[in-house]
Design a protein around this motif. Structure first.
Motif, PDB file in Angstrom:
ATOM      1  N   VAL A 113      -9.019   4.615   0.239  1.00  0.00           N
ATOM      2  CA  VAL A 113      -9.191   3.277  -0.320  1.00  0.00           C
ATOM      3  C   VAL A 113      -8.068   2.351   0.148  1.00  0.00           C
ATOM      4  O   VAL A 113      -8.303   1.195   0.525  1.00  0.00           O
ATOM      5  N   LEU A 114      -6.838   2.862   0.165  1.00  0.00           N
ATOM      6  CA  LEU A 114      -5.708   2.031   0.595  1.00  0.00           C
ATOM      7  C   LEU A 114      -5.870   1.618   2.060  1.00  0.00           C
ATOM      8  O   LEU A 114      -5.688   0.450   2.408  1.00  0.00           O
ATOM      9  N   ASN A 157      -8.488  -0.979   2.395  1.00  0.00           N
ATOM     10  CA  ASN A 157      -8.015  -2.279   1.909  1.00  0.00           C
ATOM     11  C   ASN A 157      -7.181  -2.976   2.962  1.00  0.00           C
ATOM     12  O   ASN A 157      -7.250  -4.198   3.122  1.00  0.00           O
ATOM     13  N   ALA A 185       1.815   1.697  -3.519  1.00  0.00           N
ATOM     14  CA  ALA A 185       0.672   2.218  -4.276  1.00  0.00           C
ATOM     15  C   ALA A 185       0.471   3.706  -3.987  1.00  0.00           C
ATOM     16  O   ALA A 185       0.218   4.495  -4.903  1.00  0.00           O
ATOM     17  N   GLY A 227     -13.055   1.152  -4.024  1.00  0.00           N
ATOM     18  CA  GLY A 227     -12.671   2.139  -5.024  1.00  0.00           C
ATOM     19  C   GLY A 227     -13.812   2.431  -5.976  1.00  0.00           C
ATOM     20  O   GLY A 227     -14.141   3.583  -6.242  1.00  0.00           O
ATOM     21  N   TYR A 279       0.825  -1.206   0.000  1.00  0.00           N
ATOM     22  CA  TYR A 279       0.000   0.000   0.000  1.00  0.00           C
ATOM     23  C   TYR A 279       0.862   1.261   0.000  1.00  0.00           C
ATOM     24  O   TYR A 279       0.478   2.274  -0.588  1.00  0.00           O
ATOM     25  N   PRO A 311      -8.281   4.419  -7.059  1.00  0.00           N
ATOM     26  CA  PRO A 311      -9.663   4.696  -7.448  1.00  0.00           C
ATOM     27  C   PRO A 311      -9.718   5.338  -8.834  1.00  0.00           C
ATOM     28  O   PRO A 311      -9.035   6.337  -9.082  1.00  0.00           O
ATOM     29  N   VAL A 342      -1.119  -2.053  -8.336  1.00  0.00           N
ATOM     30  CA  VAL A 342      -1.156  -0.628  -8.001  1.00  0.00           C
ATOM     31  C   VAL A 342      -2.278   0.055  -8.776  1.00  0.00           C
ATOM     32  O   VAL A 342      -3.063   0.823  -8.229  1.00  0.00           O
ATOM     33  N   ILE A 393      -8.962  10.346  -1.633  1.00  0.00           N
ATOM     34  CA  ILE A 393      -9.753   9.151  -1.942  1.00  0.00           C
ATOM     35  C   ILE A 393      -8.826   7.946  -2.067  1.00  0.00           C
ATOM     36  O   ILE A 393      -9.116   6.866  -1.560  1.00  0.00           O
ATOM     37  N   THR A 394      -7.667   8.150  -2.713  1.00  0.00           N
ATOM     38  CA  THR A 394      -6.720   7.040  -2.830  1.00  0.00           C
ATOM     39  C   THR A 394      -6.285   6.556  -1.454  1.00  0.00           C
ATOM     40  O   THR A 394      -6.301   5.355  -1.173  1.00  0.00           O
TER      41      THR A 394
END
Lengths: 328, 309
Positions: A308-309, A312, A18, A263, A15, B127, B122, A304-305
């Motif tokens: 979401v991470l 998760n 990401a 997501g 994560y 999103p 990734v 938002i990312t």
């Protein structure tokens, strides 16, 4: 236990990668576009912005004369300090303070509908897989697949038109009524639930089918395995076999899907919020797009990312509890 | 080898032709493609101011007029062209990229797989809509931008599915045989394995097109497309801009929304059909049901109902 910890740390590492990738994309997108980003923005806002707003914009994007790598480092540093820049549309409000109040509403609305849709869909999937020749199984999957074919936001438009505009059963927008004071009191909570009901219903309706179908398919595979046949042979009640033997195992892939769906649901919720003028991230996104407020848009993408991470990772932890195979 | 292969392919094709769901879906899609190509030549000019804005359906304007006084029927028909074009182009590109990255990742394994799976994961976890929004807002609006943005945010899912399928093929005997006989890796992937993934690639293409149509309409609805062109997304953008909801003018957004839903549903039907015809478990279930009571021999298909892993 050591194994589980290892697993969680590995996921956490992923994560972080990401998140770093998202940050990097966020940094490079404006710089990779044809032309000079500063020139693009300034051309669009010429005459509309005060000089101090222009300077804030320059700083937000780190569009200084530093070399690219230097800009990148100062960008990463400011993000780590929780600085997402300053909004153009709401100048001189910092992006973080605009986003933080909206984020709560989105989490409330999207989380609420995701949990209901997940539980209801999984339950329905279990039942129709069990009674595979029943009426429910021949009706529900195609019906929900048809509903699922509509664009999320369009269905919301129609629902708002019918139930909000024509029948006036539900409010036409906003998160709570004018007559209540925000805070932890019963009128406010009731008003918030009432305002969230129709947007949540549309989101549940569209996403229900996916959960149901995936649960149904895995359930059917599980029902074909030997240990289920053995359970039948032992003479266990069908209810016990359905819930404790089959569904309990079949639900695991759905749990993994839960994290992934976040997501999608958040994305869908953005558009739904726009229709219902719901003061969450989506509504802000629309404002940002309309005003070409680049710092706000990129800030929304980042939050938002990250949301979401984080979600998760929580799902990863939950799966450790639910699936013994992951913790040897 | 090629004999067996052809017979599977011909069985699939005849199966799909006989499959009611698939045929219904294909007919609907062809109809919409036909409308998209030829419709704009027949209808009234979709950009002309023809009547009072937001007038309800009537004899001159079957679906009424929108907020600009333009004919809604003509707008819906000409909107089909670019929407479907962008949707299907995106679908093809997503499958090609998915097959390339997923295929390489699944076939080679090891370090290459680690790296490519990381990339895939990734992109999966990021999103989509917010990413599309920032990309689309920086790029000049238009169909090219839309396609690019949709491909960038949509390829990962297909790559993942194709990767896992590739991994199961990689361990099959025919691939080992091809490697031993000295065939090149590229040849094995493209000539030996990909044709066997045809049904997966086809359903991936359809799934990606459904996604592309929905996401594209969403982006254009936000005003991130080229709002001067006529597409289903911009139709909805203008409907919402012209306060269609608050004035109760349902005819400005219902026809477009229904068209999108019918197209997506038809594509879903084709996917159901492909699944029924090519999924061994569903084939065997059907074959059991049809043939076991009469004890007929089944040509070359082994019934597989259970999963023995």
């Amino acid at each position: 236990m050591n194994h589980s910890l290892n697993y969680l740390l590995r996921r956490l590492g992923f994560y972080f990668i990401a998140a770093w990738a998202a940050l990097t994309l966020n940094f490079f997108i404006p710089r990779l576009m044809p032309g000079d980003p500063a020139a693009i923005i300034f051309a669009r806002f010429r005459g509309k912005l005060k000089p101090e707003a222009m300077n804030a914009l320059r700083e937000t994007f780190g569009l200084t004369d530093e070399p690219l790598l230097g800009q990148y480092w100062s960008y990463l540093k400011s993000i780590l300090q929780g600085d997402l820049g300053i909004s153009i549309a709401y100048f001189p409000e910092p992006v973080t303070s605009i986003i933080s109040s909206a984020l709560l509403w989105t989490i409330f609305l999207a989380g609420f509908s995701l949990i209901i849709s997940f539980s209801l869909g999984t339950l329905l999937g279990t039942i129709i897989a069990w009674n595979r020749s029943g009426k429910l199984d021949s009706f529900l999957p195609p019906a929900l697949a048809f509903i699922g074919a509509f664009p999320y936001f369009w269905l919301a438009m129609v629902a708002l038109y019918i139930f909000g505009f024509e029948l006036s059963w539900f409010p036409l927008g906003h998160a709570y009524g004018n007559d209540v004071t925000p805070g932890f009191n019963i009128p406010f909570i009731l008003s918030a639930l009432y305002h969230a009901a129709l947007p949540a219903l549309t989101m549940i309706l569209v996403s229900l089918g996916g959960w149901m179908l995936s649960m149904r398919n895995i359930m059917i595979t599980t029902l074909g395995t030997d240990y289920i046949a053995f359970a039948h042979a032992k003479g266990l009640s069908s209810r016990l076999i359905m819930l404790r033997y089959a569904a309990r195992n079949a639900i695991l892939p759905n749990f993994t899907g839960f994290g992934m769906a976040l997501g999608f649901v958040l994305s869908g919720a953005l558009l739904t919020e726009i229709i219902f003028s719901y003061p969450g991230q989506g509504y802000l996104l629309l404002q940002a797009v309309r005003a070409q407020d680049f710092p706000l848009m990129q800030g929304l993408f980042m939050t938002i990312t990250f949301a979401v991470l984080a979600a998760n990772w929580i799902v990863d932890i939950l799966i450790l509890f639910f699936d013994p195979r992951t913790r040897k | 080898m090629s004999y067996i292969h052809n017979s599977i392919l011909s069985r699939w094709i005849t199966g799909i032709i006989q499959n009611r769901k698939a045929v219904t879906g294909v007919v609907i899609i062809l109809l919409f493609i036909f409308i998209g190509i030829f419709g704009p030549f027949i209808t009234q000019d979709p950009t002309a101011f023809l009547s009072t804005p937001l007038s309800p359906p009537s004899w001159e304007h079957w679906l009424g007029t929108n907020g600009q006084g333009q004919d809604v029927l003509a707008q819906t028909i000409s909107g089909a062209r670019q929407t479907l074009l962008v949707g299907f182009t995106t679908g093809i590109m997503v499958v090609l990229i998915g097959a390339l990255i997923g295929g390489i990742s699944g076939y080679y394994g090891g370090r290459i797989d680690d790296l490519l799976s990381l990339l895939i994961n990734v992109f999966l976890v990021m999103p989509g809509l917010p990413l599309m929004v920032i990309l689309a807002s920086w790029l000049p609006p238009g169909p090219g931008t839309l396609t690019g943005v949709l491909v960038l945010t949509g390829w990962a899912w297909n790559a993942r599915v194709i990767r896992s399928q590739m991994m199961t093929f990689r361990s099959r005997d025919f691939v080992s045989a091809a490697i031993v006989s000295g065939e090149r890796n590229i040849r094995i992937i493209v000539i030996e394995i990909m044709p066997r993934m045809l049904s997966l690639l086809a359903s991936s293409f359809i799934g990606a097109s459904i996604y592309a149509i929905g996401a594209q309409v969403g982006l254009e609805f936000l005003g991130l497309g080229d709002v001067s062109t006529i597409t289903w997304g911009t139709n909805l953008y203008w409907a919402s801009n012209d306060m269609a909801l608050l004035t109760g003018s349902w005819w400005t957004f219902v026809p477009t929304g229904l068209s999108i839903a019918i197209v997506s549903f038809a594509l879903t039907l084709i996917n159901f059909g492909i699944d029924e015809v090519t999924n061994p478990r569903l084939i065997s279930e059907r074959v059991w049901r049809e043939n076991i009571p009469t004890n007929k021999a089944i040509n070359g298909i082994t019934p597989v109902v259970k999963d023995h892993e």
